[in-house]
Design an enzyme around this catalytic site. Structure first.
Site, PDB file in Angstrom:
ATOM      1  N   GLY A  27      -6.014   3.922   4.421  1.00 37.64           N
ATOM      2  CA  GLY A  27      -6.467   4.540   3.169  1.00 37.64           C
ATOM      3  C   GLY A  27      -6.553   6.050   3.234  1.00 37.64           C
ATOM      4  O   GLY A  27      -7.410   6.661   2.607  1.00 37.64           O
ATOM      5  N   LEU A  47      -1.420   8.162   4.575  1.00 36.83           N
ATOM      6  CA  LEU A  47      -0.356   8.173   5.589  1.00 36.83           C
ATOM      7  C   LEU A  47       0.478   6.891   5.545  1.00 36.83           C
ATOM      8  O   LEU A  47       1.165   6.557   6.498  1.00 36.83           O
ATOM      9  CB  LEU A  47      -0.952   8.384   6.988  1.00 36.83           C
ATOM     10  CG  LEU A  47      -1.743   9.680   7.182  1.00 36.83           C
ATOM     11  CD1 LEU A  47      -2.182   9.821   8.643  1.00 36.83           C
ATOM     12  CD2 LEU A  47      -0.941  10.913   6.761  1.00 36.83           C
ATOM     13  N   ALA A  65       1.706   0.646   2.688  1.00 38.52           N
ATOM     14  CA  ALA A  65       3.134   0.291   2.691  1.00 38.52           C
ATOM     15  C   ALA A  65       3.539  -0.287   4.039  1.00 38.52           C
ATOM     16  O   ALA A  65       4.325  -1.238   4.111  1.00 38.52           O
ATOM     17  CB  ALA A  65       3.987   1.510   2.360  1.00 38.52           C
ATOM     18  N   ALA A  66       2.988   0.285   5.127  1.00 42.68           N
ATOM     19  CA  ALA A  66       3.311  -0.254   6.458  1.00 42.68           C
ATOM     20  C   ALA A  66       2.866  -1.716   6.522  1.00 42.68           C
ATOM     21  O   ALA A  66       3.599  -2.580   7.024  1.00 42.68           O
ATOM     22  CB  ALA A  66       2.642   0.588   7.542  1.00 42.68           C
ATOM     23  N   ASP A  81       6.846   5.088  -0.211  1.00 42.88           N
ATOM     24  CA  ASP A  81       6.157   4.684   1.022  1.00 42.88           C
ATOM     25  C   ASP A  81       6.855   3.485   1.667  1.00 42.88           C
ATOM     26  O   ASP A  81       7.027   3.425   2.884  1.00 42.88           O
ATOM     27  CB  ASP A  81       4.695   4.310   0.737  1.00 42.88           C
ATOM     28  CG  ASP A  81       3.848   5.506   0.340  1.00 42.88           C
ATOM     29  OD1 ASP A  81       4.418   6.582   0.089  1.00 42.88           O
ATOM     30  OD2 ASP A  81       2.615   5.360   0.274  1.00 42.88           O
TER      31      ASP A  81
HETATM   32  O1  PMV Z   1      -1.651   7.050  -1.267  1.00 42.27           O
HETATM   33  P1  PMV Z   1      -0.378   7.247  -0.641  1.00 42.27           P
HETATM   34  O2  PMV Z   1      -0.304   8.243   0.390  1.00 42.27           O
HETATM   35  O3  PMV Z   1       0.264   6.021  -0.168  1.00 42.27           O
HETATM   36  O4  PMV Z   1       0.613   7.998  -1.652  1.00 42.27           O
HETATM   37  C1  PMV Z   1       0.998   7.548  -2.826  1.00 42.27           C
HETATM   38  C2  PMV Z   1       2.038   8.444  -3.423  1.00 42.27           C
HETATM   39  C3  PMV Z   1       2.014   8.397  -4.931  1.00 42.27           C
HETATM   40  O5  PMV Z   1       3.056   9.251  -5.364  1.00 42.27           O
HETATM   41  C4  PMV Z   1       0.695   8.920  -5.471  1.00 42.27           C
HETATM   42  C5  PMV Z   1       2.231   6.976  -5.454  1.00 42.27           C
HETATM   43  C6  PMV Z   1       3.636   6.439  -5.233  1.00 42.27           C
HETATM   44  O6  PMV Z   1       3.768   5.209  -5.160  1.00 42.27           O
HETATM   45  O7  PMV Z   1       4.585   7.214  -5.158  1.00 42.27           O
END
Ligand code: PMV
Length: 323
Positions: free
Chosen positions: A107, A110, A114-115, A153
């Site tokens: 959270g 980074l 997604a990982a 991500d």
């Molecule tokens: O919260 P993070 O670091 O996984 O970043 C999300 C990036 C955004 O542009 C805010 C959302 C996206 O899916 O692109």
């Protein structure tokens, strides 16, 4: 629906990432620049029996959950993502113990979610799955965490590398003429990406007359950042990172702590700094002056943090390698 069985993959890895520029704007069709980082997630899956729950156990994230097939709507996002991914692969929620090893903070912007989604999709789809199927399935989980997800991500978690990403298009892979050193500093304020994405959407609804100018500025800055990256121009990239941070502040996704971290990084000698990812907490990035050593920068940064807070926030270097 097939029960979980040995055709699950037993091992999966996925990368973390940093977004150098264009976060949030990427959801509105603008380009973003991002790179995978060596810190990632490794999942190992042990098949138990169909009577046993599906266990997800990632000690570094303080995560230990037991799930089983129920009709109830999951209220917890990790549970909802597991359901979306396992059901999307046609599998029952049962009979496996999944253990995760990682050094990525959760959270923190980074790419931990997604990982997790990419690695779970790899397990759920089995050894033979192709990358597109893994990407598509991971997005079902990632959308739970982001509200809506651009896919940047998941792309990096799956394939790694450094890229220019436009939602819905094939990413452009970038290679640098010279290495650049980025420093990641964790504000230690956890946040939820979906809330920050919603915050930006609400702002855009409130000021629709500003949206095209806002996104045009993001796009121009990201274009200039790409040119600076490809020229290996750390000073120019740093100045543009400062500008991106101001833009993200104007969108309402920075925090006093992130602003302060960026200022401390500059005071310690960095050429520029910005928040990374969805904001509202999480991490900031700073670009180092090639003339300054890692040790010198880290010492100066730690002195600033000690002076202001009597403690040091976690921080670590990421090398953007030359091709
Ligand atoms: O919260 P993070 O670091 O996984 O970043 C999300 C990036 C955004 O542009 C805010 C959302 C996206 O899916 O692109």
């Amino acid at each position: 629906m097939s029960a979980v069985d040995s055709s699950l993959a037993l091992y999966a890895v996925a990368h973390g990432k940093i977004i150098l520029g264009g976060e949030h704007a990427v959801l509105y069709g603008c380009p973003a620049l991002a790179t995978a980082i060596p810190e990632g997630l490794e999942l190992r899956c042990e098949i138990t029996s169909a009577k046993q729950p599906l266990i997800l156990d990632i000690p570094h994230w303080g995560l230990y959950r037991e799930y089983c097939d129920t009709q109830a709507e999951p209220s917890d996002p990790v549970h909802a993502a597991v359901e979306a991914i396992f059901r999307g692969a046609g599998r029952a929620i049962q009979g496996a113990h999944i253990r995760g090893k990682t050094t990525l903070p959760a959270g923190s912007g980074l790419g931990s979610s997604a990982a997790l989604c990419v690695a779970l999709a790899k397990l759920a789809l089995g050894e033979e799955a192709n990358e597109q199927a893994i990407f598509d399935l991971s997005m079902a989980g990632e959308s739970v965490f982001h509200g809506q997800a651009s896919g940047i991500d998941s792309e990096l978690a799956l394939r790694g590398g450094m890229l220019r990403f436009v939602k819905g298009q094939a990413p452009e892979r970038l290679s640098l003429p010279t290495k650049l050193d980025i420093w990641v500093i964790d504000s230690q304020h956890p946040r939820k990406s979906a809330e920050q994405v919603q915050r930006v959407a609400a702002r855009m609804q409130r000021f629709p007359e500003l949206s095209s100018a806002t996104w045009a500025l993001f796009e121009a800055q990201v274009g200039a950042m790409q040119s600076a990256l490809l020229a290996g121009d750390a000073a120019r990239l740093g100045a543009l990172m400062d500008q991106q941070h101001q833009q993200l502040r104007a969108l309402g996704v920075s925090t006093p702590r992130l602003d302060e971290i960026c200022q401390m990084a500059r005071r310690a000698g960095a050429l520029g700094a910005k928040l990374t990812g969805a904001g509202g907490g999480g991490c900031a990035l700073a670009i180092l002056d090639p003339a300054q050593s890692h040790e010198e920068f880290a010492r100066a940064l730690e002195a600033c943090m000690q002076e202001a807070h009597g403690e040091c926030f976690p921080h670590f270097p990421v090398e953007l390698s030359a091709a």
